[in-house]
Scaffold this active site. Structure first.
Site, PDB file in Angstrom:
ATOM      1  N   LYS A  78      17.152 -11.584  19.699  1.00 36.45           N
ATOM      2  CA  LYS A  78      17.333 -10.934  20.991  1.00 36.45           C
ATOM      3  C   LYS A  78      16.034 -10.983  21.785  1.00 36.45           C
ATOM      4  CE  LYS A  78      18.962  -6.461  22.887  1.00 36.45           C
ATOM      5  NZ  LYS A  78      19.449  -5.107  22.502  1.00 36.45           N
ATOM      6  N   SER A 152      23.709  -3.802  24.255  1.00 31.43           N
ATOM      7  CA  SER A 152      22.940  -4.743  25.055  1.00 31.43           C
ATOM      8  C   SER A 152      22.659  -6.062  24.342  1.00 31.43           C
ATOM      9  CB  SER A 152      21.596  -4.103  25.461  1.00 31.43           C
ATOM     10  OG  SER A 152      20.809  -3.774  24.320  1.00 31.43           O
ATOM     11  N   SER A 176      23.866  -0.699  20.727  1.00 26.80           N
ATOM     12  CA  SER A 176      23.699  -2.110  21.074  1.00 26.80           C
ATOM     13  C   SER A 176      23.832  -3.055  19.891  1.00 26.80           C
ATOM     14  CB  SER A 176      22.335  -2.328  21.739  1.00 26.80           C
ATOM     15  OG  SER A 176      22.238  -1.592  22.937  1.00 26.80           O
TER      16      SER A 176
END
Length: 461
Positions: A78, A152, A176
């Site tokens: 990420k 996210s 997330s």
């Protein structure tokens, strides 16, 4: 890409002898990524030849006898987690920098022989649960491009679900690392806060941030967690595990908390509640005893995340990195962070005191159960719906996830079933801090009850 994390660990010598196996996996990964740029799941992609050369060097080291348990396994990271030599943007181009050192978790994975292919998309500064708040484009579910992927950590989940990589790192503050797993039919491991170092992570809410893992099976997640966990003195939020033993999750019988049918909240999509009931039946079939619990303490703790002063911690962390009013942020990001101004220090301490009371209520509930089972998210939303009402629907997505880190729980999100519209829905197992292995054990049993093929990567899209 037929190899997997768990299988690679057991076939280390075979892979070292046959260098074509990991090289083929890398080639296949890049072929899929290049054919599926429309998924928007990658912000930065490492050059193909660079990754192949890194793989060749790792195979050569393994042939000398060096133990590389993740030899040649491709993974994604990420883009709010540092990887040496790759830009970190947190989905904000104006913030971009290139770190000299990788995050602690990434260092451990690469030292074990895994190969990072690049940085994945996310809701800007990890502020969102939809995957639709990025200047690099929204991420849709692999099941249906009309629906959100969840965020996210949207890009990491989609990269795994689409078969681009064997696993990916995400982060989890309010869900997330779990919600994108649910909407993409994969596994999400949300460790106890402090179990995995957050050094090298762009801060969001530093006191409750954690690095998470997306993978295809709970066994793969366990293999990755074994590599990245451990106390890190240089991370002020790292914690030493408590020194007492826990159940492994393999005991024949167990007690699981469930939400009463009358208390389920699906925000207008009752078929999601039906899938939750089905999951509870499956847990009963594998030896569980269902115990209805009062969900109120969990719901009230979750309300503190964005309807309370914890948004001020988020504002404080991000404001230390970039001028929030400079115009560099998306409007929705700026709006969320701007709400922090409505909370005073008095409000903050009042919320902290309330959270401690809620933690005690949660402790009392967990005294009678081994795990709490909740829907990973109440329901899916389309990208169009999120665009019309991004803040209200985002908060609805967090109904079953916002409270976990505030209450110091660990969690494992697992696939459950498919809605009539084709969207996958998952359930999440939750337990008090340091019960990570017990939850993974229960998740493995739940997977087996569904007849899932263990250790296989997702086929290409």
């Amino acid at each position: 890409m037929s190899q997997s994390v768990a299988r690679s660990r057991t076939n280390h010598e075979t892979i070292a002898r046959n260098s074509s196996l990991p090289l083929e996996a890398i080639e296949t990964a890049y072929d899929r990524i290049e054919a599926e740029r429309h998924r928007n799941c990658w912000i930065y992609l490492r050059p193909r030849e660079e990754a192949l050369e890194a793989c060749r060097k790792l195979v050569a080291r393994a042939r000398t006898g060096e133990n590389l348990p993740l030899l040649g396994i491709p993974f994604g990271v990420k883009d709010n987690i540092d990887v040496e030599g790759m830009p970190t943007t947190a989905a904000c181009p104006a913030f971009s920098y290139t770190p000299w050192h990788s995050a602690h978790s990434v260092e451990r994975l690469t030292a074990a022989g895994a190969i990072c292919l690049g940085k994945t998309n996310l809701d800007q500064f990890a502020t969102g649960l939809s995957g639709a708040r990025s200047p690099y484009g929204p991420c849709a579910s692999v099941a249906d491009a009309r629906y959100i992927a969840g965020g996210s950590s949207s890009g990491s989940a989609v990269a795994v679900a689409a078969g681009h990589v064997a696993f990916a790192l995400g982060t989890d503050t309010g869900g997330s690392g779990r919600i994108p797993a649910g909407f993409n039919n994969i596994v999400g491991i949300k460790p106890t806060v402090g179990l995995v170092s957050s050094r090298g992570l762009v801060p969001n809410c530093p006191t409750i941030d954690c690095v998470s893992v997306f993978c295809n099976t709970a066994s793969d997640g366990e293999a990755i967690l074994e590599i990245i966990e451990g106390f890190d003195f240089e991370d002020p939020y790292s914690r030493l595990p408590r020194a007492f033993s826990f159940a492994t999750g393999t005991e024949p019988s167990f007690r699981f908390g469930r939400i009463a049918a009358a208390d389920l909240e699906c925000f207008g999509m009752p078929e999601c509640g039906e899938l939750y009931e089905r999951a509870c039946e499956r847990f009963t079939q594998i030896g569980g005893t269902a115990i209805e619990v009062d969900f109120a303490p969990f719901r009230q703790a979750g309300e503190l995340m964005f309807s309370g002063p914890w948004v001020a911690e988020r504002h404080s962390a991000i404001a230390s990195l970039i001028d929030i009013d400079s115009g560099s942020l998306l409007d929705v990001t700026r709006t969320v962070l701007g709400s922090a101004a409505g909370y005073s220090a008095i409000d903050t301490f009042g919320a902290i005191h309330r959270l401690h009371r809620l933690r005690r209520d949660a402790e009392a509930i967990f005294a009678g159960i081994d795990a709490l089972v909740v829907p990973t998210a109440p329901r899916p939303f389309t990208l169009e719906e999120m665009d019309r009402d991004p803040i209200t629907l985002n908060n609805r997505l967090g109904y079953y996830s916002y409270f976990a880190n505030l209450l110091d729980l660990c969690g494992v999100a697992v696939p459950n079933a498919i809605l009539p519209n084709g969207m996958p829905m998952g359930v999440t197992l939750l337990a008090p801090a340091w019960h990570d292995r017990a939850l993974i054990g229960l998740a493995q049993r739940f997977e087996a009850s569904a007849g899932r093929a263990a250790f296989e990567l997702k086929p290409g899209g």
